[in-house]
Design a protein around this motif. Structure first.
Motif, PDB file in Angstrom:
ATOM      1  N   THR A 117      14.784 103.092 137.115  1.00 24.53           N
ATOM      2  CA  THR A 117      14.063 102.299 136.117  1.00 24.53           C
ATOM      3  C   THR A 117      12.680 102.882 135.833  1.00 24.53           C
ATOM      4  O   THR A 117      12.184 102.792 134.706  1.00 24.53           O
ATOM      5  CB  THR A 117      13.937 100.834 136.582  1.00 24.53           C
ATOM      6  N   ILE A 220      11.223  94.907 140.239  1.00 23.17           N
ATOM      7  CA  ILE A 220      12.557  95.243 139.754  1.00 23.17           C
ATOM      8  C   ILE A 220      13.532  94.285 140.426  1.00 23.17           C
ATOM      9  O   ILE A 220      13.644  94.251 141.650  1.00 23.17           O
ATOM     10  CB  ILE A 220      12.937  96.707 140.084  1.00 23.17           C
ATOM     11  N   ASP A 222      17.365  92.870 140.800  1.00 22.87           N
ATOM     12  CA  ASP A 222      18.786  93.161 140.622  1.00 22.87           C
ATOM     13  C   ASP A 222      19.518  91.887 140.196  1.00 22.87           C
ATOM     14  O   ASP A 222      19.466  90.864 140.892  1.00 22.87           O
ATOM     15  CB  ASP A 222      19.347  93.683 141.955  1.00 22.87           C
ATOM     16  N   THR A 248      17.606  94.455 136.319  1.00 22.55           N
ATOM     17  CA  THR A 248      18.503  95.605 136.218  1.00 22.55           C
ATOM     18  C   THR A 248      19.971  95.209 136.438  1.00 22.55           C
ATOM     19  O   THR A 248      20.260  94.083 136.826  1.00 22.55           O
ATOM     20  CB  THR A 248      18.126  96.676 137.259  1.00 22.55           C
ATOM     21  N   LYS A 249      20.853  96.174 136.147  1.00 28.42           N
ATOM     22  CA  LYS A 249      22.302  96.055 136.390  1.00 28.42           C
ATOM     23  C   LYS A 249      22.948  94.927 135.590  1.00 28.42           C
ATOM     24  O   LYS A 249      23.863  94.253 136.075  1.00 28.42           O
ATOM     25  CB  LYS A 249      22.582  95.891 137.883  1.00 28.42           C
ATOM     26  N   GLY A 274      17.638  96.209 132.170  1.00 28.00           N
ATOM     27  CA  GLY A 274      18.449  97.413 132.316  1.00 28.00           C
ATOM     28  C   GLY A 274      19.899  97.106 132.008  1.00 28.00           C
ATOM     29  O   GLY A 274      20.485  96.204 132.607  1.00 28.00           O
ATOM     30  N   LEU A 282      17.559 100.876 128.661  1.00 28.79           N
ATOM     31  CA  LEU A 282      16.508  99.918 128.996  1.00 28.79           C
ATOM     32  C   LEU A 282      16.056  99.269 127.695  1.00 28.79           C
ATOM     33  O   LEU A 282      15.628  99.954 126.769  1.00 28.79           O
ATOM     34  CB  LEU A 282      15.334 100.618 129.684  1.00 28.79           C
TER      35      LEU A 282
END
Length: 520
Positions: A117, A220, A222, A248-249, A274, A282
């Motif tokens: 990232t 960040i 998840d 993210t993910k 993300g 992104l």
């Protein structure tokens, strides 16, 4: 895709609600029950869901609610606004500015996608005209510096790190000082992943923060860690006092509600999300756009911003179309453009009414098929690339040569040439003095203004979408029942009728292209 199931359930609940003939308390309660159940099953915190339900109930006065379509729209808008509030803490995140060095420190759990990232974020700022760089201060995980170095070189982003220095505080401080001297606008510092129970690593995070004095600390988060996200986020907030979150993910299959709960619990804005492993995956986060896509209502603004940010190559194609031409080279360029846009399902989620149509479509198979088509056109001669594909019909031996050179089958080459020939025929119809573009002066928008009949036809078509002219794309005021009408209109009544664009046919064609090639 994270939240895909939640989106379908919310969309279905609001769609059923829009079909009701009258609005009453029982109908609203059933709607809220379905929405709350869907949110709870997606790991959204119970307290958060209770607050959402309570706020919606307070804002909807059944006794004063008008009957018919207006009453339903008020309920739908209230639900939409409260869902937006769920992911919008109304806090402004820090924004780097050109000409002033800004230090951004990245923190988070191990395995959250932090290092990847960092590079994505640096690339995002580069595209905005900011001079960005990376500092590899993760000395705890083996190979962390190598990973950041590899990503940075691929993205052409300057970086700083050390194979010999083991103190992350020293690396972070030296890297920041170096890039400040070089007058970089954005300095992104990657730190080690850590857990709330690892007190030594948390103390190290505080030391790094005190040494580099970051303008912004980003956590960040998840999307796949579920309800554990909230206590972890609180621990990081108390220690590092992060001012923004990147989730993210979101391309996985986790529930994702825990991440939303963590954002609400820490009262911290989401700045980016993300959506994949690619360096371009992104996206800038917008609460209204996010909820709009979740409910299947699209995000046309986000789609246009995404397309413009990629600087797609389209000059030669536009020039050829004006002349009524379409070559194999144009086809190759557009294949490259499509692959830059990202997965087809991601693009479809930004178009109103399209997300449900894309269910069951395999992005991976589609990407493989497009790559094989690129292998085919890359195996052609300059003369073949500048042709409209007719030369292959006239000289079939060329088909066998290209199939052999590209490692594909004769059938695949023939299907690719077929696609080019179809587009070439369309170009002939559109281009030239006698074509559609020629009659509109090469500019459809300007041509509509010149031709009152064309304008009247366009206005009539827009009215058939359910509006009184140009449809209102404000999700808060749109009737959910109109989404299917709009999609149908965009699809030319499902069959690409006169003046209509056969979007459904195009998707079916792409779906067919994703299937394994037939063998001869």
């Amino acid at each position: 895709m994270v939240f895909a199931d939640l989106g379908r359930r919310l969309n279905s609940a609001l769609g059923d609600f829009s079909k009701a003939t009258s609005v009453n308390e029982e109908l609203v309660d059933n709607l809220l029950k379905t929405i709350c159940t869907a949110l709870l099953e997606t790991d959204v915190n119970v307290r958060l869901v209770q607050t959402l339900r309570s706020n919606i109930k307070k804002k909807i006065n059944i006794s004063n609610l008008p009957q018919g379509i207006n009453g339903k729209r008020i309920v739908q808008k209230t639900v939409f606004d409260e869902l937006c509030t769920l992911v919008d803490p109304q806090v402004q995140a820090f924004t780097p500015k050109k000409g002033k060095p800004s230090v951004i420190m990245m923190v988070g759990l191990q395995g959250s996608g932090k290092t990847t990232t960092c590079t994505k974020l640096a690339l995002q700022y580069q595209r905005k005209g900011l001079k960005s760089c990376l500092v590899a201060a993760d000395t705890f995980r083996a190979g962390a510096f190598d990973q950041l170095k590899q990503n940075a070189i691929k993205a052409r982003v300057p970086f700083y790190g050390s194979y010999t220095e083991t103190d992350p505080v020293v690396i972070a401080q030296e890297g920041v000082e170096k890039f400040k001297k070089d007058r970089f606008d954005v300095i992104i510092v990657d730190t080690s992943g850590r857990h709330q129970q690892e007190k030594e690593l948390f103390a190290e995070m505080v030391e790094i923060s005190e040494a580099i004095q970051p303008d912004q600390t980003i956590m960040i988060l998840d999307a796949s860690i579920g309800q554990a996200a909230e206590p972890q986020a609180k621990a990081f907030k108390e220690t590092a006092n992060f001012g923004a979150v990147i989730i993210t993910k979101l391309d996985g299959h986790a529930k994702g509600g825990g991440a939303l709960s963590a954002v609400a619990a820490t009262n911290t804005p989401i700045v980016f999300i993300g959506t994949g492993e690619h360096i371009n995956d992104l996206e800038k986060f917008s609460p209204r756009s996010f909820i709009s896509k979740l409910l299947g209502m699209g995000d046309l603004e986000g789609l246009m911003e995404h397309v413009q940010s990629l600087n797609l190559d389209k000059k030669n194609m536009v020039k050829n179309l004006e002349q009524g031409k379409f070559t194999v080279r144009d086809f190759r360029d557009q294949l490259g453009n499509i692959m830059k846009l990202g997965p087809l399902s991601k693009m479809a989620s930004m178009i109103p009414g399209m997300s449900n149509m894309m269910q069951g479509m395999n992005d991976e198979d589609g990407a493989i098929r497009m790559k094989r088509m690129l292998y085919i056109v890359d195996s052609m001669t300059e003369q073949e690339l500048d042709s409209d594909g007719l030369t292959f019909t006239q000289q079939p031996s060329r088909v066998f040569r290209v199939a052999k050179g590209s490692g594909t089958s004769v059938i695949e080459v023939e299907e690719t040439i077929s696609q080019v020939r179809i587009f070439a025929q369309m170009a002939k119809t559109m281009g030239g003095k006698d074509g559609i573009l020629g009659k509109l002066g090469g500019n459809p928008a300007a041509g509509l203004k010149k031709d009152p009949r064309q304008m009247a036809a366009m206005q009539k078509r827009l009215q058939s979408m359910g509006g009184g002219g140009m449809p209102d794309f404000n999700p808060g005021s749109m009737n959910f029942g109109d989404i299917s009408k709009m999609a149908s209109s965009l699809m030319g009544g499902g069959g690409g009728g006169p003046g209509g664009f056969d979007l459904k046919g195009m998707m079916n064609q792409l779906q067919g292209a994703a299937k394994p090639p037939r063998r001869r």
